[in-house]
Design a protein around this motif. Structure first.
Motif, mmCIF file in Angstrom:
data_model
loop_
_atom_site.group_PDB
_atom_site.id
_atom_site.type_symbol
_atom_site.label_atom_id
_atom_site.label_comp_id
_atom_site.label_asym_id
_atom_site.label_seq_id
_atom_site.Cartn_x
_atom_site.Cartn_y
_atom_site.Cartn_z
ATOM 1 N N GLU A 23 23.833 47.287 42.769
ATOM 2 C CA GLU A 23 23.312 47.897 43.991
ATOM 3 C C GLU A 23 22.898 46.853 45.034
ATOM 4 O O GLU A 23 23.176 47.004 46.225
ATOM 5 N N LEU A 27 23.676 46.296 49.420
ATOM 6 C CA LEU A 27 22.637 46.256 50.451
ATOM 7 C C LEU A 27 22.657 44.914 51.194
ATOM 8 O O LEU A 27 22.537 44.871 52.414
ATOM 9 N N HIS A 40 20.193 53.171 53.073
ATOM 10 C CA HIS A 40 20.556 53.472 51.688
ATOM 11 C C HIS A 40 20.205 54.922 51.393
ATOM 12 O O HIS A 40 19.055 55.310 51.486
ATOM 13 N N VAL A 54 25.696 54.995 51.619
ATOM 14 C CA VAL A 54 24.937 54.398 52.712
ATOM 15 C C VAL A 54 25.392 55.018 54.034
ATOM 16 O O VAL A 54 26.476 55.595 54.122
#
Length: 166
Positions: A23, A27, A40, A54
């Protein structure tokens, strides 16, 4: 509009798949790609599966849109993107919804070994459901979208170095 592209990573498939199942990679990647964080929405992770959703903005200025469409199009469109990976089959899919528009994109992805390094095959499917001009809008979207995907993959290739060192 359907078309296919390939991308060669500098790292083996297992390194790339480890990254695609993390994850924090997504990001950080979006922050590097856009200079700001994507919103997110959700992450789902199982033993062999990974999914992240996202939302981010996509500039429409560089699209070669028909005048009739351009006059009704904002300068930025929000995109809801979901990346899904089957981590054991090295197969994934990106679904992109250009929110509040009749446009959506699906990209099927497959990673294979190519001389000890990962080669990704991307099968793009761009759909714009607007009578008579949908095909022209699909073509207008394809250029900027493909350039964004290539920037995304170049950043991912740079980030893979961190995963290779683990």
């Amino acid at each position: 509009m359907k078309f296919e592209e390939t991308y060669d990573f500098d790292y083996p498939v297992d390194v790339i798949m480890t990254m695609f199942g993390d994850e924090s990679y997504y990001l950080r990647k979006y922050e590097r790609l856009d200079g700001r964080s994507a919103e997110h929405i959700e992450t789902t992770q199982g033993k062999d599966e990974f999914e992240i959703t996202v939302r981010y903005g996509f500039g429409t200025e560089e699209m070669n849109l028909p005048d009739m469409i351009r006059s009704r199009m904002p300068k930025k469109v929000d995109m809801l993107q979901t990346d899904r990976w089957d981590l054991t089959a090295n197969h994934g899919r990106i679904d992109i919804d250009f929110e509040k528009t009749p446009a959506n994109v699906a990209i099927d992805m497959l990673l294979k070994d190519n001389g000890g390094k990962a080669r990704m095959t991307l099968g793009f499917n761009i759909k714009v459901e607007v009578p008579m001009v949908g095909g022209r809008v699909e073509k207008a979207i394809s250029g900027p979208l493909t350039r964004r995907v290539w920037r995304d993959l170049d950043i991912s290739n740079e980030m893979a170095e961190e995963y290779a060192a683990k």
